[in-house]
Design a protein around this motif. Sequence first.
Motif, PDB file in Angstrom:
ATOM      1  N   PHE A   7       3.779 -16.617  -4.171  1.00 31.02           N
ATOM      2  CA  PHE A   7       2.383 -14.820  -3.530  1.00 31.02           C
ATOM      3  C   PHE A   7       1.217 -15.943  -2.716  1.00 31.02           C
ATOM      4  CE2 PHE A   7      -1.043 -11.452  -4.474  1.00 31.02           C
ATOM      5  CZ  PHE A   7      -0.415 -10.373  -3.744  1.00 31.02           C
ATOM      6  N   PRO A   8       1.935 -15.993  -1.658  1.00 32.24           N
ATOM      7  CA  PRO A   8       1.157 -16.823  -1.141  1.00 32.24           C
ATOM      8  C   PRO A   8      -0.243 -16.476  -0.945  1.00 32.24           C
ATOM      9  CG  PRO A   8       3.226 -15.719   0.329  1.00 32.24           C
ATOM     10  CD  PRO A   8       3.180 -15.731  -0.478  1.00 32.24           C
ATOM     11  N   HIS A   9      -0.504 -15.098  -0.565  1.00 29.87           N
ATOM     12  CA  HIS A   9      -1.609 -14.571   0.173  1.00 29.87           C
ATOM     13  C   HIS A   9      -2.471 -14.126  -0.772  1.00 29.87           C
ATOM     14  CE1 HIS A   9       0.584 -14.680   3.532  1.00 29.87           C
ATOM     15  NE2 HIS A   9       1.576 -13.704   2.895  1.00 29.87           N
ATOM     16  N   ARG A  10      -2.542 -14.628  -2.861  1.00 26.04           N
ATOM     17  CA  ARG A  10      -2.893 -14.565  -3.231  1.00 26.04           C
ATOM     18  C   ARG A  10      -4.357 -14.826  -3.134  1.00 26.04           C
ATOM     19  NH1 ARG A  10      -1.496 -13.503  -8.540  1.00 26.04           N
ATOM     20  NH2 ARG A  10      -0.089 -14.361  -7.851  1.00 26.04           N
ATOM     21  N   SER A  11      -4.848 -15.453  -2.749  1.00 29.79           N
ATOM     22  CA  SER A  11      -6.433 -16.371  -1.878  1.00 29.79           C
ATOM     23  C   SER A  11      -6.801 -15.801  -1.386  1.00 29.79           C
ATOM     24  CB  SER A  11      -6.604 -17.238  -1.719  1.00 29.79           C
ATOM     25  OG  SER A  11      -5.605 -17.441  -0.901  1.00 29.79           O
ATOM     26  N   LEU A  12      -6.296 -14.773  -0.608  1.00 26.91           N
ATOM     27  CA  LEU A  12      -6.761 -13.365   0.547  1.00 26.91           C
ATOM     28  C   LEU A  12      -7.477 -12.443   0.135  1.00 26.91           C
ATOM     29  CD1 LEU A  12      -7.584 -13.500   3.463  1.00 26.91           C
ATOM     30  CD2 LEU A  12      -4.999 -12.314   3.568  1.00 26.91           C
ATOM     31  N   TYR A  13      -6.366 -11.862  -0.718  1.00 26.08           N
ATOM     32  CA  TYR A  13      -6.299 -10.838  -1.595  1.00 26.08           C
ATOM     33  C   TYR A  13      -8.220 -11.429  -2.566  1.00 26.08           C
ATOM     34  CZ  TYR A  13      -2.098  -7.891  -0.027  1.00 26.08           C
ATOM     35  OH  TYR A  13      -1.365  -7.671   0.430  1.00 26.08           O
ATOM     36  N   HIS A  14      -7.582 -11.571  -3.488  1.00 24.83           N
ATOM     37  CA  HIS A  14      -8.587 -12.818  -4.243  1.00 24.83           C
ATOM     38  C   HIS A  14      -9.695 -12.507  -3.968  1.00 24.83           C
ATOM     39  CE1 HIS A  14      -6.635 -14.120  -7.861  1.00 24.83           C
ATOM     40  NE2 HIS A  14      -6.294 -12.865  -7.546  1.00 24.83           N
ATOM     41  N   ALA A  15     -10.110 -12.881  -2.476  1.00 26.76           N
ATOM     42  CA  ALA A  15     -11.525 -12.903  -1.466  1.00 26.76           C
ATOM     43  C   ALA A  15     -11.633 -11.549  -1.051  1.00 26.76           C
ATOM     44  CB  ALA A  15     -11.172 -13.575  -0.139  1.00 26.76           C
ATOM     45  N   PHE A  16     -10.537 -10.695  -0.492  1.00 24.51           N
ATOM     46  CA  PHE A  16     -11.016  -9.165   0.000  1.00 24.51           C
ATOM     47  C   PHE A  16     -11.513  -8.656  -1.611  1.00 24.51           C
ATOM     48  CE2 PHE A  16      -9.529  -8.209   4.378  1.00 24.51           C
ATOM     49  CZ  PHE A  16      -9.959  -9.043   4.489  1.00 24.51           C
ATOM     50  N   VAL A  17     -11.080  -9.100  -2.767  1.00 25.73           N
ATOM     51  CA  VAL A  17     -11.783  -7.826  -4.183  1.00 25.73           C
ATOM     52  C   VAL A  17     -13.309  -8.629  -4.345  1.00 25.73           C
ATOM     53  CG1 VAL A  17     -11.017  -7.954  -6.209  1.00 25.73           C
ATOM     54  CG2 VAL A  17      -9.338  -7.992  -4.999  1.00 25.73           C
ATOM     55  N   ASP A  18     -13.336  -9.909  -4.004  1.00 27.43           N
ATOM     56  CA  ASP A  18     -14.798 -10.469  -4.014  1.00 27.43           C
ATOM     57  C   ASP A  18     -16.048  -9.876  -4.016  1.00 27.43           C
ATOM     58  OD1 ASP A  18     -13.419 -11.587  -6.251  1.00 27.43           O
ATOM     59  OD2 ASP A  18     -13.361 -13.753  -5.556  1.00 27.43           O
ATOM     60  N   ARG A  23     -11.999  -0.802   1.541  1.00 24.99           N
ATOM     61  CA  ARG A  23     -11.177  -0.125   2.609  1.00 24.99           C
ATOM     62  C   ARG A  23     -10.267  -0.347   3.173  1.00 24.99           C
ATOM     63  NH1 ARG A  23     -13.264   2.229   6.755  1.00 24.99           N
ATOM     64  NH2 ARG A  23     -15.453   1.152   6.802  1.00 24.99           N
ATOM     65  N   TRP A  24     -10.769  -2.115   3.200  1.00 27.98           N
ATOM     66  CA  TRP A  24      -9.567  -3.083   4.241  1.00 27.98           C
ATOM     67  C   TRP A  24      -8.240  -3.795   2.878  1.00 27.98           C
ATOM     68  CZ3 TRP A  24     -12.082  -7.225   7.921  1.00 27.98           C
ATOM     69  CH2 TRP A  24     -10.785  -7.944   9.035  1.00 27.98           C
ATOM     70  N   LEU A  25      -8.667  -3.775   1.809  1.00 24.08           N
ATOM     71  CA  LEU A  25      -7.223  -4.416   0.897  1.00 24.08           C
ATOM     72  C   LEU A  25      -6.988  -3.669   1.141  1.00 24.08           C
ATOM     73  CD1 LEU A  25      -6.838  -6.837  -1.692  1.00 24.08           C
ATOM     74  CD2 LEU A  25      -8.367  -4.507  -2.741  1.00 24.08           C
ATOM     75  N   ALA A  26      -6.561  -1.918   0.995  1.00 21.10           N
ATOM     76  CA  ALA A  26      -5.064  -1.398   1.173  1.00 21.10           C
ATOM     77  C   ALA A  26      -4.331  -1.702   2.122  1.00 21.10           C
ATOM     78  CB  ALA A  26      -6.236   0.320   0.705  1.00 21.10           C
ATOM     79  N   ARG A  27      -4.822  -2.269   3.044  1.00 17.86           N
ATOM     80  CA  ARG A  27      -4.158  -1.768   4.388  1.00 17.86           C
ATOM     81  C   ARG A  27      -3.527  -3.705   4.570  1.00 17.86           C
ATOM     82  NH1 ARG A  27      -8.228   0.520   9.144  1.00 17.86           N
ATOM     83  NH2 ARG A  27      -9.005   2.339   7.995  1.00 17.86           N
ATOM     84  N   LEU A  28      -3.739  -4.909   3.312  1.00 16.20           N
ATOM     85  CA  LEU A  28      -3.265  -5.653   3.827  1.00 16.20           C
ATOM     86  C   LEU A  28      -1.564  -6.295   3.574  1.00 16.20           C
ATOM     87  CD1 LEU A  28      -5.733  -8.693   1.801  1.00 16.20           C
ATOM     88  CD2 LEU A  28      -5.837  -7.936   4.460  1.00 16.20           C
ATOM     89  N   PRO A  29      -1.625  -5.838   3.188  1.00 14.89           N
ATOM     90  CA  PRO A  29      -0.135  -5.826   2.816  1.00 14.89           C
ATOM     91  C   PRO A  29       0.755  -5.698   3.783  1.00 14.89           C
ATOM     92  CG  PRO A  29      -0.728  -4.846   1.146  1.00 14.89           C
ATOM     93  CD  PRO A  29      -1.975  -4.788   1.715  1.00 14.89           C
ATOM     94  N   GLU A  30       0.228  -3.596   4.743  1.00 15.06           N
ATOM     95  CA  GLU A  30       0.982  -3.970   6.187  1.00 15.06           C
ATOM     96  C   GLU A  30       0.842  -4.902   6.978  1.00 15.06           C
ATOM     97  OE1 GLU A  30       0.643   0.361   9.657  1.00 15.06           O
ATOM     98  OE2 GLU A  30      -0.550   0.434   7.428  1.00 15.06           O
ATOM     99  N   GLN A  31      -0.370  -5.028   7.071  1.00 18.83           N
ATOM    100  CA  GLN A  31      -0.887  -5.706   8.305  1.00 18.83           C
ATOM    101  C   GLN A  31      -0.165  -7.325   7.920  1.00 18.83           C
ATOM    102  OE1 GLN A  31      -5.511  -6.534   8.493  1.00 18.83           O
ATOM    103  NE2 GLN A  31      -5.793  -4.199   9.370  1.00 18.83           N
ATOM    104  N   LEU A  32      -0.266  -7.626   6.855  1.00 18.97           N
ATOM    105  CA  LEU A  32       0.393  -9.396   6.762  1.00 18.97           C
ATOM    106  C   LEU A  32       1.814  -8.901   7.532  1.00 18.97           C
ATOM    107  CD1 LEU A  32      -1.382 -10.159   3.597  1.00 18.97           C
ATOM    108  CD2 LEU A  32      -1.505 -11.896   5.852  1.00 18.97           C
ATOM    109  N   ALA A  33       2.227  -7.975   6.868  1.00 16.77           N
ATOM    110  CA  ALA A  33       3.949  -7.962   7.021  1.00 16.77           C
ATOM    111  C   ALA A  33       4.090  -7.718   8.735  1.00 16.77           C
ATOM    112  CB  ALA A  33       4.713  -6.527   6.475  1.00 16.77           C
ATOM    113  N   ALA A  34       3.114  -7.373   8.984  1.00 19.52           N
ATOM    114  CA  ALA A  34       3.118  -7.439  10.578  1.00 19.52           C
ATOM    115  C   ALA A  34       3.380  -8.185  11.307  1.00 19.52           C
ATOM    116  CB  ALA A  34       2.583  -5.716  11.172  1.00 19.52           C
TER     117      ALA A  34
END
Length: 332
Positions: A7-18, A23-34
Amino acid sequence: MSRRSPFPHRSLYHAFVDQGLDRWLARLPEQLAAGLDRQRYGDLPAWEKAVAKLPPLPAARRVNLDADTVSVACELTDGRRRQCENLLKKLMPWRKGPYSLAGIHIDTEWRSDWKWQRVAPHLAPLAGRRVLDVGGGNGYHAWRMAGQGAAFVLVIDPSPRFFYQFQALRHFVGDADDGRTHFLPVGIEDVPERLAFFDTVFSMGVLYHRPSPLEHLTQLKEALQPGGELVLETLVVAGDETTVLLPGSRYAAMPNVYFLPSSAALCRWLERCGFDNVRVIDEAATTTEEQRATEWMTFQSLADFLDPGDPTKTREGYPAPRRAVVMANRPR
């Protein structure tokens, strides 16, 4: 980054949670994939492989993020150092820096430290602030921001090459920044509207690439919380509040350059977009000592884009590159 994480983007997700960026967190999977789409970017697998092959580094290392050359000092065998250098060169061209990584000096196209020297004395102290670096390239300025104590630094840049350069730098820096510096491969248009989150927003070297500059300024303002500080650096021309250059198909060989205002016109634009406390902190011609070809950026650079008979002009006949730094605040 020496081994691929499941899960290479784990630290990014954790940072957004922290940070409460739900509202942005929900968009991360789509943005990273694109942003990291292998079908769209054919060289992406090679960049990813180069970063993944970087060898493990000793735990004992000295990291300095608050110096002109962002540096990581550690002991490597000659073979490991050559391996690292060869892998880092697979990520070329390196445009922003300089860096010194385990004895490898990356002499980048831009002396980005010179720009930081011009900007840093005028900033509201970055310690404890949440910072967005728009079009931040491989993250040189973001590392400098972290070095000055910023609590959360997010680089956004749509270039996947810069994303992997950042990941390579992360491999060397490790957790010396306490995980405060992050990269998301998107543009400003992908930042949620009316976010009003960041204490400081940097946009350096972006505005002249935008066909709708006032829209870009509005997007920057909406990313700032009330009272937040904008740092805007862009190409300008000499003139008064009404002076704006719209080049033809190319400017200094760049095909995607749109509006080059005077500093006075740029200040008016910012005021019309609702900023206050607008002030010019620096304006100067760009020199071939600050932007040039190097061993780490072997393509043409500024000297090749100027009129050989008159370096005050581009080869298209326009005024040679001149840059201004303007700061402003979102009203409280």
